[in-house]
Design a protein around this motif. Structure first.
Motif, PDB file in Angstrom:
ATOM      1  N   VAL A  27       3.061 -24.613 -37.645  1.00 19.55           N
ATOM      2  CA  VAL A  27       4.511 -25.109 -37.255  1.00 19.55           C
ATOM      3  C   VAL A  27       4.371 -25.283 -35.730  1.00 19.55           C
ATOM      4  O   VAL A  27       4.867 -26.112 -35.321  1.00 19.55           O
ATOM      5  N   TYR A  73       0.953 -19.841 -41.135  1.00 19.86           N
ATOM      6  CA  TYR A  73       2.044 -20.960 -41.255  1.00 19.86           C
ATOM      7  C   TYR A  73       2.786 -20.935 -40.148  1.00 19.86           C
ATOM      8  O   TYR A  73       3.212 -22.292 -39.778  1.00 19.86           O
ATOM      9  N   ASP A  74       3.129 -19.904 -39.363  1.00 12.88           N
ATOM     10  CA  ASP A  74       3.862 -20.064 -37.885  1.00 12.88           C
ATOM     11  C   ASP A  74       3.045 -20.891 -36.899  1.00 12.88           C
ATOM     12  O   ASP A  74       3.505 -21.514 -36.207  1.00 12.88           O
ATOM     13  N   ASP A 117       9.195 -19.998 -46.058  1.00 10.81           N
ATOM     14  CA  ASP A 117      10.355 -19.345 -47.038  1.00 10.81           C
ATOM     15  C   ASP A 117       9.934 -18.741 -48.167  1.00 10.81           C
ATOM     16  O   ASP A 117      10.548 -17.762 -48.723  1.00 10.81           O
ATOM     17  N   ARG A 121       5.447 -29.865 -40.622  1.00  8.75           N
ATOM     18  CA  ARG A 121       6.270 -29.029 -40.305  1.00  8.75           C
ATOM     19  C   ARG A 121       7.282 -28.662 -41.315  1.00  8.75           C
ATOM     20  O   ARG A 121       7.562 -27.334 -41.565  1.00  8.75           O
ATOM     21  N   THR A 134       5.514 -26.838 -44.115  1.00  7.45           N
ATOM     22  CA  THR A 134       5.090 -25.414 -43.635  1.00  7.45           C
ATOM     23  C   THR A 134       6.228 -24.437 -43.713  1.00  7.45           C
ATOM     24  O   THR A 134       5.968 -23.235 -44.277  1.00  7.45           O
ATOM     25  N   ARG A 135       7.383 -24.871 -43.117  1.00  2.00           N
ATOM     26  CA  ARG A 135       8.356 -24.171 -43.032  1.00  2.00           C
ATOM     27  C   ARG A 135       8.870 -23.737 -44.732  1.00  2.00           C
ATOM     28  O   ARG A 135       9.502 -22.758 -44.882  1.00  2.00           O
ATOM     29  N   TYR A 136       8.574 -24.707 -45.545  1.00  2.00           N
ATOM     30  CA  TYR A 136       8.931 -24.347 -47.212  1.00  2.00           C
ATOM     31  C   TYR A 136       7.806 -23.306 -47.552  1.00  2.00           C
ATOM     32  O   TYR A 136       8.535 -22.242 -48.146  1.00  2.00           O
TER      33      TYR A 136
END
Length: 145
Positions: A134, A130-131, A58, A50, A53-55
């Motif tokens: 997550v 990517y969403d 961004d 998670r 993937t958030r990186y």
């Protein structure tokens, strides 16, 4: 679980998601993570998935602007050459050179606009994938905890 293993699993999911579909990619993604990680470390693994993937999300959002790539500089160069080609069209002796420059500039400019549009669309698709990753990691963390 190392960052390289998580990165490899994310990359595998993205590639498989684009080719085979969502359900098959989710199954292989989770199977890969569960096989590589022990049962007590899977929660930490999902947190790492998670976070990484958030990186990536961004980073992709930063690159989302199509006017920040090198293609824009080439496109503005093509505009300058097209203006010069129009000037050459007005000069009787240089008309053939102006026609050649203008036609080449229009073709290359169209190609650059096409590439910028494709790159912009691919970035939006990557953000959506990517969403999904997550959401998968969040769902797995809810079921594990």
């Amino acid at each position: 679980m190392s960052k390289e293993t998580v990165d490899e699993a994310i990359d595998m999911y993205v590639k498989e998601r684009m080719v085979r579909g969502k359900q098959m990619a989710i199954t292989h993604f989770l199977a890969s993570l569960y096989l590589k990680e022990q049962s007590e470390g899977i929660i930490e693994c999902m947190r790492r998935v998670r976070g990484l993937t958030r990186y990536y999300m961004d980073l992709t959002k930063v690159m989302l602007n199509p006017f920040k790539g090198p293609e824009v500089a080439w496109l503005f160069s093509m505009v300058n050459i097209a203006v010069y080609a129009c000037f050459l069209l007005s000069v009787e002796d240089q008309r053939m050179l102006g026609i050649a420059l203008l036609s080449g500039t229009l073709v290359n400019g169209g190609y650059l606009i096409h590439n910028m549009t494709r790159k912009w669309c691919d970035m939006h698709v990557m953000l959506a994938i990517y969403d999904e990753i997550v959401q998968i990691a969040d769902h797995e963390l809810e079921t594990l905890v």
